[in-house]
Design a protein around this motif. Structure first.
Motif, short mmCIF file in Angstrom:
data_model
loop_
_atom_site.label_atom_id
_atom_site.label_comp_id
_atom_site.label_asym_id
_atom_site.label_seq_id
_atom_site.Cartn_x
_atom_site.Cartn_y
_atom_site.Cartn_z
N PRO A 174 45.70 50.16 35.20
CA PRO A 174 45.87 48.92 35.97
C PRO A 174 47.33 48.57 36.26
O PRO A 174 47.59 47.55 36.88
CB PRO A 174 45.22 47.86 35.07
CG PRO A 174 45.35 48.40 33.69
CD PRO A 174 45.26 49.89 33.81
N TYR A 175 48.28 49.40 35.80
CA TYR A 175 49.70 49.05 35.92
C TYR A 175 50.43 50.02 36.85
O TYR A 175 50.49 51.22 36.60
CB TYR A 175 50.36 49.06 34.54
CG TYR A 175 49.67 48.16 33.54
CD1 TYR A 175 49.63 46.78 33.74
CD2 TYR A 175 49.02 48.69 32.44
CE1 TYR A 175 48.99 45.95 32.83
CE2 TYR A 175 48.38 47.87 31.52
CZ TYR A 175 48.36 46.49 31.73
OH TYR A 175 47.72 45.67 30.85
N SER A 176 50.97 49.50 37.92
CA SER A 176 51.59 50.35 38.95
C SER A 176 52.81 51.10 38.42
O SER A 176 53.06 52.24 38.82
CB SER A 176 51.98 49.50 40.16
OG SER A 176 52.93 48.51 39.81
N ASP B 93 42.34 44.40 28.12
CA ASP B 93 43.11 43.77 29.18
C ASP B 93 42.21 42.94 30.10
O ASP B 93 41.07 43.30 30.36
CB ASP B 93 43.81 44.85 30.02
CG ASP B 93 44.96 44.29 30.80
OD1 ASP B 93 44.69 43.63 31.82
OD2 ASP B 93 46.11 44.50 30.39
N THR B 94 42.74 41.83 30.58
CA THR B 94 41.95 41.00 31.48
C THR B 94 41.76 41.65 32.83
O THR B 94 40.85 41.31 33.57
CB THR B 94 42.64 39.64 31.70
OG1 THR B 94 43.94 39.87 32.25
CG2 THR B 94 42.77 38.87 30.42
N ILE B 95 42.62 42.59 33.20
CA ILE B 95 42.47 43.26 34.49
C ILE B 95 41.23 44.14 34.47
O ILE B 95 40.34 44.03 35.28
CB ILE B 95 43.71 44.11 34.82
CG1 ILE B 95 44.95 43.22 34.90
CG2 ILE B 95 43.52 44.87 36.12
CD1 ILE B 95 46.23 43.99 35.05
N LYS B 96 41.17 45.03 33.52
CA LYS B 96 40.03 45.91 33.38
C LYS B 96 40.12 46.61 32.05
O LYS B 96 41.19 47.04 31.64
CB LYS B 96 39.99 46.93 34.52
CG LYS B 96 38.58 47.44 34.82
CD LYS B 96 38.53 48.14 36.16
CE LYS B 96 37.10 48.48 36.52
NZ LYS B 96 37.02 49.16 37.82
N ALA C 295 45.70 38.09 34.87
CA ALA C 295 47.07 38.31 35.33
C ALA C 295 47.22 39.74 35.82
O ALA C 295 46.60 40.66 35.29
CB ALA C 295 48.05 38.02 34.19
N PHE C 296 48.04 39.94 36.83
CA PHE C 296 48.27 41.25 37.42
C PHE C 296 49.77 41.44 37.59
O PHE C 296 50.44 40.62 38.22
CB PHE C 296 47.58 41.37 38.78
CG PHE C 296 46.10 41.12 38.75
CD1 PHE C 296 45.22 42.18 38.71
CD2 PHE C 296 45.60 39.83 38.74
CE1 PHE C 296 43.85 41.96 38.67
CE2 PHE C 296 44.23 39.59 38.71
CZ PHE C 296 43.36 40.66 38.67
#
Length: 512
Positions: free
Chosen positions: A92-94, A64-67, A451-452
């Protein structure tokens, strides 16, 4: 003669605690797994399998690009009444985190068979792990609990926060009491001295692997010497009651004062010489810098917080040659307004700016930090910033129109390409906040997309939309040279009803 008075201050934002590996383990993940014994078919895994939404896992991107997280952990603490508190999930996903937390809240914590309930412990459960390119439910069989090392004077701490604060106080006092005034003098330091302290505490409680940083090489060597003789822990860090190594990392601040006037003069001269050598463009004696010194006292200057290392003023020039759209990157609105007010009092014609392009913006540095001291500086010529042009239709003679066109083009691209069935991919209600960032390189290509979003499927789709954007018509320029720039946006969309909803409130992160 006593040169210095040390006053130690604490900076909490850079604290980092982490378990280091035993020699018998390859890394901390293997050590954790040894104690946790995760199993896809144990009681906890079966419990979560019944309560987790499968679609939250099916699109989880391992790269994932987030982490890049290959494991998802849940941590918690125990309060004085032995109740679970401070539940944190690290994905990383709420939406996924919310699902895991809600499921765990309803789990009978007694079934975890926690061997030691103690406010000094942090408890950790593995919930998910990777299998190939998939994220699967693979929960701990045993809860893992860790405890910080205990140093002399900290034995009475009743919880982890107080134990951590006590260790901070002890290491700060140790450095302040033992660092050499001679090395401080050689480094020509006055005022705040920020020191990055990093060391390991091994399984015997001994200090090793010291790797500290200070403003100069000689002071770094001295700081490493001082930290290396920090007294050993009375009790080492533990993992499930067994000694383990532990890494401590912190930034502390010493306030260096001196009553020696000759030394003060030496420090000021030394810092001014270094400033002139290392920053040929920056000058504390330009007309603009001297103008600002009339309105900002030394006391006020010392109190200014520089979050980005410096403060600059930015502005545009209208068709009549008048400066407009003033702004700074100051930390507070009060300081922003003060700096703009001072700049407006300076005779603009003295800057001798000859605007070439109406879309350009201009900037001057105003305040920088050198040797832990804020200094008013400027340069003889402004930095000239030319923003990117998203497409040919966005070309304009007005900078605001150019930026608005780019923002609207990106909004339209995202809105028009987002699948309207995305509302069916989430259990959340109301307005969903989404954000993304990307860079435009010096050739105009879109790179480094991030992206988030609340869940993986929405995040993945958003990322693909941004990656599919065409090259921009013209990249950004600084002083006539093409440069890489970063753009950041956030917006929300409403999934609370069954009609096609407009995206709203596209916001670009503030900046020049």
């Amino acid at each position: 003669m006593k040169y210095f008075l040390f006053i130690f201050l604490f900076i909490y934002s850079t604290t980092s605690f982490s378990q280091n590996e035993y020699q018998t383990f390859i890394n901390k993940y293997e050590e954790f797994s040894f104690y946790a014994n995760p199993n896809k078919n144990n009681t906890l895994s079966k419990y979560f399998s019944k309560r987790m939404h499968s679609d939250l896992l099916s699109h989880y991107k391992i790269s994932d690009t987030i982490k890049n997280k290959k494991f998802v952990y849940l941590t918690f603490k125990i309060d004085p009444k032995n109740k679970v508190t401070n539940i944190i999930v690290n994905s990383p996903y709420s939406e996924l985190n919310k699902n895991i937390r809600e499921a765990f809240i309803n789990y009978n914590v007694e079934d975890l068979n926690i061997p030691e309930k103690n406010q000094l412990n942090t408890y950790t459960l593995q919930i998910l792990s990777t299998e190939g390119d998939k994220m699967i439910i693979n929960c701990s069989t045993n809860v893992v609990f860790d405890k910080l090392p205990v140093f002399e004077g900290c034995e009475s701490a009743v919880n982890k926060t107080k134990l951590s604060n006590c260790l901070l106080k002890k290491i700060s006092e140790h450095v302040a009491n033992n660092i050499s005034p001679v090395e401080i003098k050689k480094a020509k330091i006055l005022g705040s001295l920020n020191l990055h302290v990093k060391f390991s505490v091994n399984e015997k409680g001994e200090i090793d692997q010291v790797n500290c940083k200070a403003p100069t090489d000689s002071l770094t060597k001295e700081l490493n010497r001082v930290v290396a003789v920090f007294p050993k822990a009375k009790i080492p860090a533990t993992l499930n009651g067994n000694p383990t190594s532990f890494v401590y990392e912190k930034t502390i601040s010493l306030e260096i004062e001196s009553d020696n006037e000759k030394y003060k003069e030496e420090v000021n001269q030394y810092q001014e010489n270094i400033l002139n050598i290392s920053n040929e463009l920056l000058n504390p004696n330009t007309e603009l810098a001297l103008h600002f010194k009339k309105y900002i006292s030394v006391e006020e200057l010392d109190k200014i917080l520089l979050l980005k290392g410096s403060i600059s003023i930015y502005f545009n020039i209208d068709k009549k040659g008048k400066p407009i759209n003033f702004r700074t990157n100051a930390y507070t609105s009060e300081l922003n307004d003060k700096l703009i007010g001072i700049f407006k009092k300076f005779p603009f014609e003295k800057l001798n700016i000859e605007p070439v392009n109406a879309i350009d913006s201009y900037s001057y540095p105003l305040i920088i930090n050198r040797f832990n001291k804020n200094i008013i500086v400027s340069n003889d010529k402004p930095f000239v910033h030319t923003p990117p042009v998203f497409d040919k239709n966005c070309e304009s003679s007005n900078s605001n129109e150019l930026i608005d066109c780019m923002n609207q083009s990106i909004k339209n691209l995202v809105v028009n390409n987002f699948k309207r069935t995305i509302r069916n991919k989430t259990k959340l209600k109301g307005v969903i906040n989404v954000r993304f960032s990307f860079q435009i390189d010096d050739k105009g290509k879109i790179i480094n997309v991030k992206a988030f979003a609340p869940n993986a499927e929405i995040c993945n789709e958003l990322e693909q939309i941004i990656k599919s954007m065409p090259d921009v018509y013209k990249p950004a320029y600084l002083n006539g040279n093409a440069i890489i720039t970063t753009r950041k946006y956030s917006f929300g969309f409403n999934i609370g009803n069954n009609t096609v909803d407009d995206f709203k409130n596209l916001r670009k992160t503030p900046g020049p």
